[in-house]
Design an enzyme around this catalytic site. Structure first.
Site, short mmCIF file in Angstrom:
data_model
loop_
_atom_site.label_atom_id
_atom_site.label_comp_id
_atom_site.label_asym_id
_atom_site.label_seq_id
_atom_site.Cartn_x
_atom_site.Cartn_y
_atom_site.Cartn_z
N GLU A 1 31.78 44.61 30.85
CA GLU A 1 31.38 43.14 31.15
C GLU A 1 31.98 42.28 30.18
O GLU A 1 31.74 40.85 29.97
CB GLU A 1 30.07 43.19 31.20
CG GLU A 1 29.11 43.56 32.30
CD GLU A 1 29.32 44.89 32.92
OE1 GLU A 1 29.77 46.11 31.82
OE2 GLU A 1 30.10 44.94 34.13
N ASN B 1 34.23 48.89 36.44
CA ASN B 1 34.46 48.05 36.53
C ASN B 1 35.77 47.12 36.24
O ASN B 1 35.40 47.73 35.04
CB ASN B 1 33.99 46.62 37.42
CG ASN B 1 33.16 46.63 36.00
OD1 ASN B 1 32.31 47.25 35.33
ND2 ASN B 1 33.45 44.99 35.53
N ASP C 1 31.52 44.44 41.91
CA ASP C 1 31.11 45.18 40.15
C ASP C 1 30.66 46.42 40.93
O ASP C 1 29.36 47.34 39.75
CB ASP C 1 30.07 44.46 39.68
CG ASP C 1 29.46 45.46 38.11
OD1 ASP C 1 28.21 45.32 38.15
OD2 ASP C 1 30.67 45.76 37.13
#
Lengths: 611, 343, 162
Positions: free
Chosen positions: A212, A296, A338
């Protein structure tokens, strides 16, 4: 005493007496038990499953989370009661599981990642020692999804686990003294470590977190004695970095090519390419390969990173000695949702579609159960275990999903009603497999989302997202389900639904034909492994996001242990620091979890159950 | 003639001269087309201009004639609804205009539909360039089938001469409009949609354009340049654009790069090959080679660049670039030198 | 002739109007210019005010503090919101500042204080558990605009409310 438990006791003592430190190296290990009592004769295990101790995160290297202990079984589980409780002192998400061996329980807390050794020969959770590593507090602010830790592993006389600030530590299991501490990642780049390591012979395999924040993902091997880093295999970048060489043979055409880890990205975005390894690692001692999934790709907004974005959202097989990649399967190319695939990869030999095969079973974030041949990397089956609409099915010939173009997300548009949400049909909390029933027990969610691609900006050490996400419960009147999945027939057999909250804990299957798991509102439950009937439950003080284990106490009796402490990505909404009136907060989870504060508050208790 | 009409004519001539002067600005003169699309528009424009000029001349001629002709007394004239005079109105006021306007309408429709602009016109067309409008600059991405060869720059669109180039238009915030008058009409960049435009330049040269849809405080300073080059030079330029930024070669430029990273420049701008990876402002990897700055509202010279780095708000108020008066004079000069070196 | 001088006066009037307009437009450039942009950290260092920790000994008067120069200005709220997204504050603190990796900024609990200077200080100096020190990069002006946005949360003027 029941004669069966005498034999089990003897086996445990024998195993303990051997003083082995985990699996052998080099793939010559042949002593693994090939079956369990009462197990289906067609199902063959590739490694020993726990019979009274719990020495590694999944109990065994193949990831089954199954124990043969059966003193607690369907006929008597209703009498189960709390034997001991004690507090870890940290009211945050308690993902992970304790270890138990040598009559000692080892608990790793969420940040500050203390290691607590509890003497099981005494009553009342008697602490032997506490090791306090004091990781850097700045790492708290860069942990995407609560300051969790998914557990330790035992190897070479040491308890080895990862710290939030991207170090790995090894602690002497007897004395509690630190033996080595290795810096693995750099928190200034947003790297943390939340996953559990896996010990293989003389090495410890660790992975990083932080997709992230645009972190570049990798697995690294540390020397189990000194902690020195032996090699690091990235999941994006040129083939040399990814350790793709002449022995790399992906099964599908789409995964073949040169330097795909750079060629499938624009410019240098692979350097911010995510594909981190914060989930579960499993190991096949017969082929000496270990398996894991990647997270991801960096930047959530897909329009900002054109290309297939390899090797994100992929399952990768690597040689345990050198780290060389043997095959890879990218489940979702150019991910737009994601859909990390860091979930557990359960390794078991059993018949599939009529003939015996060496399977890798991976219940994916995408809502599909991927059943693969772990030698070739072929996808044998992909069927859904919860309602999904991002894709209808997979083409097994090409290994690609038939995506629903309406559910692809884009810059500047709001795509509505995508199922599953970014948290997936399941997240990292691990499933269990029972060789007696042949069923996979999946802790599942039914959550959907709206997703808007917005502007994203890369600033090292800060989130690199570009998405405004709002989640909400999926259709059907439930948001959680414990799914029992028949692996051989690739279909769901039964499910135990939770109306309001997802099932966000790990699962344990036992020889007593029981399945144990916890709910986010604090119930610890036992279901009949064959029928799914709820046979027992107990309400703990806080929501459960950890993984149950079972072991034999010093008295030779069977016990169960589970953490009770809500948190993790979906559970963090229960914390007072999060507001329920912003549905986009916590990466969109608040929208689906805004009532959770009514059901649970933060906690920090370890519960032990027995008779 | 008497005095008043003479004055009137003089004023008309002055207006005409002014109009002619402004449209003869050259670089953005839509009546001097440099590409097939603009040629079509210009043809329509000339036709309309011609038709209206003829109509206006006829009308003004009649006005003068009625104003200047000898009049008799009121009683000596026939009543207004005399036979024959109606024809002036029905023919001159309705029939002729209807025919002319209908013809013009048809021509206009045909001209409008001659340009492929949406997905239905160019199904599955792989665009060569993607332009994303921001407030108030243009992000330009040169696409490639091999995605790792795609490159992002800003504010200048390079095209090879004589080839049609399909451009995909997107907006990051509000509605903008892509308008390079000598090459094409306006096509809007609408947030949440993808529109397309196909431009072609017949001759090498620089074709300036403007944002054609009011988009906020600095709409007027959101210009772009289309640079048309022969094929070989274009290919060489594109190849060079793919490369990472030049490493600093002198102590001044090295200090400039250091200042760039230490201050907030790297939070918004990307210079490929360095740690500056911000994507909310224009890419600066080859900024030194660009002809303009601040979306071509200023020439890219040392003086304006120095002013821009520390006093962007003075040159372009409300732009996203803040005043960086935190830079010392020395830092400012070293940053300027570094940016200039990014050829 | 009378008509001629009338025309002349008219032309002059028009010309001066146009000229005046031009000056006005260029003067508009001066409006909205912020104060000399000082590094936010420098601003804190030059401030001679200590944030009171608890009850202040002596006569009971609140210590004077720098105030948010943009307090209540909606333009600054909007600019602050833009920067909140652009500099990834929303990534940690939630899409509408409801929390996530970092605490919620919408609620009534201010961990480090709610006065203008305290909020400014949290942003500029950073905080122990991972809040970066933005003052090292952003100008004082930019930080005050972020403060203005944070103070607008849960009010009717909140830009881009959830």
């Amino acid at each position: 005493m029941h004669w069966r438990s005498v034999i089990t006791c003897a086996a445990v003592l024998l195993a303990a007496g051997c003083g082995r430190s985990g699996m052998g190296a080099g793939g010559t290990e042949k002593a693994a038990a090939a079956s369990v009592p009462g197990g289906s004769p067609e199902i063959r295990l590739i490694a020993d499953v726990p019979r009274g101790e719990w020495r590694m995160p999944a109990g065994d290297p193949a990831g089954l989370r199954y124990s043969t202990l059966d003193t607690i079984n369907t006929s008597n589980v209703a009498n189960l009661h709390v034997v001991t409780t004690f507090s870890t002192g940290v009211p945050h998400g308690h993902e992970g599981q304790p270890l138990v061996f040598d009559n000692t329980m080892y608990v790793v807390t969420p940040f500050p990642n203390n290691l607590i050794a509890v003497d099981l020969t005494k009553t009342g959770g008697a602490v032997k020692w506490i090791y306090e590593p004091h990781p850097d507090p700045r790492s708290v602010g860069i942990a995407c999804c609560d300051v969790v830790n998914r557990g330790a592993t035992f190897a070479d006389g040491k308890i080895i686990y990862n710290l939030l600030d991207a170090h790995t530590v090894a602690v002497d299991a007897r004395t509690g003294q630190e033996v080595w501490r290795t810096t693995v990642g750099n928190i200034n780049l947003g790297e943390t470590m939340t996953g559990a390591p896996l010990a293989i012979g003389d090495k410890v395999i660790v992975g990083n977190s932080g997709a992230e924040l645009g972190v570049r993902g990798y697995v690294a091997a540390l020397d189990v004695k000194t902690g020195r880093e032996l090699w690091r295999a990235f999941n994006t970048g040129p083939d040399a970095d990814v350790k793709i060489g002449p022995r790399f043979h992906p099964f599908y055409e789409k995964d073949r090519g040169q330097d795909l880890g750079t060629a499938s990205w624009r410019g240098e975005q692979w350097k911010l390419g995510g594909s981190t390894v914060w989930g579960w690692l499993s190991y096949d001692p017969e082929t000496n390969l270990f398996f894991y999934g990647t997270g991801n790709p960096g930047v959530w907004n897909p329009d900002l990173r054109p290309g297939d974005n390899k090797w994100s959202c992929a399952i990768i097989a690597r040689d345990a000695d050198s780290g060389e990649a043997r095959w890879a399967f990218q489940a979702t190319a150019h991910d737009a949702w994601d859909y990390d695939e860091i979930m557990e990869n359960i390794l078991v030999d059993m018949p599939f579609a009529g003939r015996p095969r060496k399977l890798l079973i991976h219940p994916g974030r995408t809502g599909f159960v991927y059943v693969m041949d772990r030698e070739s990397g072929e996808l044998l089956s992909a069927e859904t275990y919860e309602p999904v609409n991002w894709a209808s099915r997979y083409d097994l010939k090409t290994g690609t999903p038939f995506e629903n173009a309406d559910k692809r997300t884009h810059f500047g548009t709001v795509t509505e009603g995508i199922c599953p949400s970014s948290t997936g049909a399941k997240d990292v909390t691990p499933s269990a497999f029972s060789p007696r029933t042949g069923l996979l027990y999946i802790p599942a969610h039914n959550t959907c989302m709206n997703y808007e691609g917005i502007e994203a900006n890369y600033i090292a050490g800060t989130p690199y997202l570009g998405a405004d996400v709002k989640m909400f419960p999926g259709p059907g009147g439930y948001q959680g389900e414990l799914v029992a999945w028949d692996v051989a027939r690739a279909q769901k057999v039964w499910g135990a639904k939770e109306p309001v909250l997802p099932v966000y804990s790990g699962v344990l299957a036992t020889g007593g034909d029981l399945v144990f798991y916890g709910t986010m509102d604090g119930w610890f439950k036992a279901l009949d492994a064959r029928t799914g009937a709820e046979l027992w439950k107990f309400h703990t003080a806080s929501g459960i996001v950890g993984n149950p284990i079972t072991y034999l106490g010093p008295d030779g009796k069977q016990y169960l242990a589970i953490y009770s402490g809500i948190g993790g990505w979906m559970g963090a909404v229960a914390f007072p620091e999060l507001s329920a009136d912003d549905p986009y907060a916590a990466l969109g989870v608040v929208g689906a979890m805004k009532d959770i504060k009514k059901y649970t508050a933060p906690g920090s208790t370890v519960y032990v159950f027995g008779f | 003639m008497s005095r008043r009409p003479a004055l009137l004519v003089a004023r008309l001539a002055m207006c005409g001269a002014l109009a002619a002067a402004s449209s003869c600005g050259g670089a953005e003169n839509m009546m001097a087309p440099a590409g097939p699309a603009a040629e079509r528009i210009a043809h329509l424009g000339w036709f309309v201009l011609g038709a209206f000029t003829v109509a206006s001349a006829a009308m003004w001629g009649l006005v003068f004639w009625t104003a200047t002709r000898r009049r008799g007394t009121l009683t000596s004239h026939m009543p207004w609804n005399a036979r024959g005079d109606e024809r002036w109105i029905t023919v001159g006021g309705f029939a002729i205009p209807a025919v002319v306007f209908a013809a013009m309408f048809v021509m206009m429709l045909r001209t409008m539909t001659a340009f492929p602009m949406g997905d239905h016109d160019m199904p599955g067309m792989a665009a060569a360039v993607r332009v994303t409008g921001h407030q108030w600059w243009w992000e330009v991405e040169y696409l490639d089938r091999q995605v790792h060869r795609a490159v992002v720059t800003a504010n200048e669109v390079h095209v090879p001469v004589g080839q049609p180039i399909d451009i995909e238009l997107r907006s990051a915030d509000v509605i903008h409009s892509f308008w390079v008058p000598r090459l094409h009409g306006k096509v809007d960049l609408v947030p949440g949609l993808v529109t397309r435009i196909r431009i072609q330049a017949n001759e090498p040269g620089i074709y300036p354009g403007q944002c054609g849809e009011f988009c906020g405080a600095q709409h007027a300073h959101m210009a772009m340049l289309v640079v048309a080059e022969p094929e070989a030079e274009y290919a060489a330029w594109l190849d060079h654009a793919r490369s990472n930024a030049a490493a600093p070669a002198t102590t001044t430029t090295a200090a400039g790069q250091q200042a760039f990273m230490t201050h907030q420049c790297a939070l918004c701008h990307e210079i490929r090959g360095t740690d500056a990876r911000g994507t909310v402002g224009p890419d600066l990897t080859h900024f030194g080679a660009r002809r303009g700055l601040a979306a071509n509202s200023q020439p890219n010279t040392r003086a304006t660049l120095s002013a821009w780095v520390t006093h962007a708000q003075a040159l372009k108020p409300f732009a996203q670039m803040p005043n960086l008066t935190v830079l010392t004079g020395e830092e400012q000069q070293s940053v300027v030198a570094y940016l200039e070196s990014l050829q | 002739m009378s008509s001629g001088s009338e025309h002349l006066r008219l032309s002059r009037a028009v010309c001066s109007l146009i000229a005046g307009g031009c000056f006005a437009v260029s003067a508009c450039g001066a409006i909205g210019q912020d104060q000399p942009a000082v590094s936010a950290v420098a601003a804190l260092e030059t401030s001679t005010v200590q944030t009171p920790v608890g009850p202040v000994p002596g006569p009971a008067q609140p210590a004077p503090e720098p105030h948010n120069p943009y307090r209540g200005r909606r333009g600054a709220m909007a600019e602050g919101r833009e920067m909140f997204v652009r500099f990834n504050c929303s990534g940690c603190h939630g899409g509408r500042a409801g929390g996530g990796m970092g605490p919620s900024l919408r609620d009534v609990d201010w961990i480090y204080g709610r006065t203008d200077l305290q909020v400014f200080s949290s942003i500029a100096e950073g905080r122990a558990h991972g809040m970066p020190a933005w003052g090292a990069r952003l100008t004082e002006d930019q930080v005050w605009k972020l403060v203005t946005y944070v103070e607008s949360l849960r009010t009717p003027e909140e830009p881009d409310a959830p």
